[in-house]
Motif scaffolding. Structure first.
Motif, PDB file in Angstrom:
ATOM      1  N   PHE A 255      -4.033  28.586 -25.911  1.00  0.00           N
ATOM      2  CA  PHE A 255      -2.681  28.960 -26.335  1.00  0.00           C
ATOM      3  C   PHE A 255      -2.697  30.378 -26.917  1.00  0.00           C
ATOM      4  O   PHE A 255      -1.995  31.259 -26.448  1.00  0.00           O
ATOM      5  N   ASN A 269      -4.023  24.066 -26.317  1.00  0.00           N
ATOM      6  CA  ASN A 269      -3.161  22.911 -26.090  1.00  0.00           C
ATOM      7  C   ASN A 269      -3.990  21.796 -25.466  1.00  0.00           C
ATOM      8  O   ASN A 269      -4.652  22.007 -24.447  1.00  0.00           O
ATOM      9  N   SER A 272       0.915  17.536 -24.966  1.00  0.00           N
ATOM     10  CA  SER A 272       2.195  18.180 -25.253  1.00  0.00           C
ATOM     11  C   SER A 272       2.324  18.618 -26.711  1.00  0.00           C
ATOM     12  O   SER A 272       2.850  19.697 -26.988  1.00  0.00           O
ATOM     13  N   ILE A 273       1.837  17.805 -27.656  1.00  0.00           N
ATOM     14  CA  ILE A 273       1.961  18.157 -29.079  1.00  0.00           C
ATOM     15  C   ILE A 273       0.615  18.113 -29.786  1.00  0.00           C
ATOM     16  O   ILE A 273       0.543  18.060 -31.006  1.00  0.00           O
ATOM     17  N   TYR A 275      -3.370  19.681 -30.402  1.00  0.00           N
ATOM     18  CA  TYR A 275      -4.062  20.968 -30.356  1.00  0.00           C
ATOM     19  C   TYR A 275      -5.540  20.801 -30.713  1.00  0.00           C
ATOM     20  O   TYR A 275      -5.931  19.895 -31.445  1.00  0.00           O
ATOM     21  N   LYS A 310       7.392  29.481 -32.055  1.00  0.00           N
ATOM     22  CA  LYS A 310       7.874  28.119 -32.292  1.00  0.00           C
ATOM     23  C   LYS A 310       6.734  27.124 -32.441  1.00  0.00           C
ATOM     24  O   LYS A 310       6.749  26.247 -33.319  1.00  0.00           O
ATOM     25  N   GLN A 311       5.711  27.243 -31.604  1.00  0.00           N
ATOM     26  CA  GLN A 311       4.626  26.260 -31.628  1.00  0.00           C
ATOM     27  C   GLN A 311       3.777  26.343 -32.901  1.00  0.00           C
ATOM     28  O   GLN A 311       3.121  25.370 -33.265  1.00  0.00           O
ATOM     29  N   ILE A 312       3.797  27.488 -33.568  1.00  0.00           N
ATOM     30  CA  ILE A 312       3.003  27.636 -34.792  1.00  0.00           C
ATOM     31  C   ILE A 312       3.475  26.651 -35.854  1.00  0.00           C
ATOM     32  O   ILE A 312       2.672  26.095 -36.607  1.00  0.00           O
ATOM     33  N   LYS A 313       4.783  26.436 -35.926  1.00  0.00           N
ATOM     34  CA  LYS A 313       5.319  25.476 -36.894  1.00  0.00           C
ATOM     35  C   LYS A 313       4.785  24.077 -36.606  1.00  0.00           C
ATOM     36  O   LYS A 313       4.417  23.339 -37.532  1.00  0.00           O
ATOM     37  N   THR A 314       4.723  23.711 -35.331  1.00  0.00           N
ATOM     38  CA  THR A 314       4.182  22.397 -34.954  1.00  0.00           C
ATOM     39  C   THR A 314       2.705  22.298 -35.309  1.00  0.00           C
ATOM     40  O   THR A 314       2.245  21.287 -35.859  1.00  0.00           O
ATOM     41  N   ILE A 315       1.953  23.351 -35.023  1.00  0.00           N
ATOM     42  CA  ILE A 315       0.518  23.373 -35.347  1.00  0.00           C
ATOM     43  C   ILE A 315       0.306  23.243 -36.843  1.00  0.00           C
ATOM     44  O   ILE A 315      -0.560  22.493 -37.302  1.00  0.00           O
ATOM     45  N   ASN A 318       1.007  19.706 -37.904  1.00  0.00           N
ATOM     46  CA  ASN A 318      -0.095  18.846 -37.465  1.00  0.00           C
ATOM     47  C   ASN A 318      -1.298  18.982 -38.385  1.00  0.00           C
ATOM     48  O   ASN A 318      -1.961  18.003 -38.722  1.00  0.00           O
TER      49      ASN A 318
END
Length: 345
Positions: A255, A269, A272-273, A275, A310-315, A318
């Motif tokens: 990623f 990745n 999907s969610i 890492y 955007k994906q940093i917030k999900t990471i 997590n």
């Protein structure tokens, strides 16, 4: 002059430096839980060294507010009256009957000691080196290891025969010392030496007798089956999460990378969610790399860029919940979580 010890090693209960001596390395990093006798027995070792060789010692702490607590530290170690004469930098000298036996120095003021002479020193103790990961973000010095190495250089100059003991509690395996020298994972109760670095590392496990003594305390009853009990009784990392560790898989797709001084952190990745995070002590600079820290200089423009992804917030979520995120080893997990907390909170 010979000093009279009030105490001696109790080797069936406490840590003592004899095992370190047997490996004959100059630098000795000792990490354990509290109450294992690291400070007391390293000072006993310093006094024994003084009696055997005439060599003086240096006791080191990170800050001058810590050295301020150490002025009477020898009162429980030796029978003789110790006189401490402080300096203007938070350190000072220990005397017995007008004989110099040791020094006290805060690393944070190491520049103030450049050019000063440390007479006949061949034994150094850096006490309370490791910090809790929360303090890791606040209390380690800028270029923490370099400042300590500069102090070593000031004290010993071109000397070749001396002992250095770096003592810490099991608070953070990814401390600056392990990070700087790229120390691999070492299991609790194990030790490892690096001959090319003249370095011995002991991840000490409390002796059975010490564990029995701890089990009898009210604190042990109160904290039974808690993370603090794991730290106090079993030498596990305090506040340590049970990070999920595995090897990289073929379906892990890159990623982005974060460049953190000499380390490259790669974020993959998995699903999907989910890492997967890896860490290498090498500098990888390409179109997938975002520079966070370079020679301890923070690149805030890049951090702002990261926060907008955007994906940093999900990471981050997590990592906080410790779900849907895996690492190549626990050191990677600790450093990555520290970076998230410090720069992306």
């Amino acid at each position: 002059m010979k000093l009279t010890l009030k105490l001696d090693y109790i080797i069936d209960t406490y840590w003592c430096p004899l095992k370190s001596y047997s490996y004959n390395m100059t630098f000795n990093f000792i990490m354990s839980s509290r109450d294992d006798g690291k400070t007391t027995n390293s000072l006993i070792g310093a006094i024994k060294n003084f009696n055997n060789t005439g060599g003086t010692f240096v006791l080191v702490r990170r800050y001058d507010n810590e050295t301020a607590l150490c002025k009477d530290i020898l009162d429980e170690i030796i029978e003789e009256k110790v006189i401490f004469k402080g300096d203007k930098n938070g350190g000072g000298k220990f005397y017995v009957n007008k004989f110099l036996i040791g020094y006290l120095v805060p690393v944070s003021k190491q520049k103030k000691y450049k050019g000063k002479k440390f007479k006949n020193v061949n034994y150094l103790i850096y006490d309370e080196y490791t910090l809790d990961r929360d303090y890791y973000l606040l209390r380690y010095l800028p270029k923490d290891v370099i400042q300590f190495l500069e102090l070593i250089n000031t004290i010993f100059r071109l000397g070749q025969k001396y002992k250095v003991f770096i003592l810490g509690n099991n608070l953070d395996y990814m401390n600056p010392f392990f990070e700087y020298f790229n120390i691999p994972d070492i299991e609790i109760g194990k030790c490892k030496y690096f001959k090319e670095k003249d370095l011995f590392i002991d991840i000490y496990e409390s002796k059975p007798k010490m564990k029995e003594l701890k089990e009898q305390t009210p604190l042990a009853k109160l904290t039974n089956n808690t993370s603090y009990s794991d730290f106090n009784m079993n030498n596990n990392l305090i506040n340590g999460k049970k990070y999920k560790v595995r090897e990289k898989r073929d379906n892990d797709k890159l990623f982005l990378r974060l460049l953190y001084n000499e380390y490259t952190i790669s974020i993959y990745n998995s699903y999907s969610i989910s890492y997967y995070i890896t860490l290498k002590k090498e500098i990888i600079e390409d179109n997938d790399t975002i520079l966070i820290l370079n020679d301890d200089v923070v690149h805030y423009d890049n951090i702002k860029l990261l926060k907008g992804i955007k994906q940093i917030k999900t990471i981050k979520n997590n990592a906080i919940t410790n779900k849907f995120i895996e690492y190549d080893n626990k050191k990677t997990a600790m450093l990555f979580n520290s970076i998230l907390y410090k720069y992306l909170k």
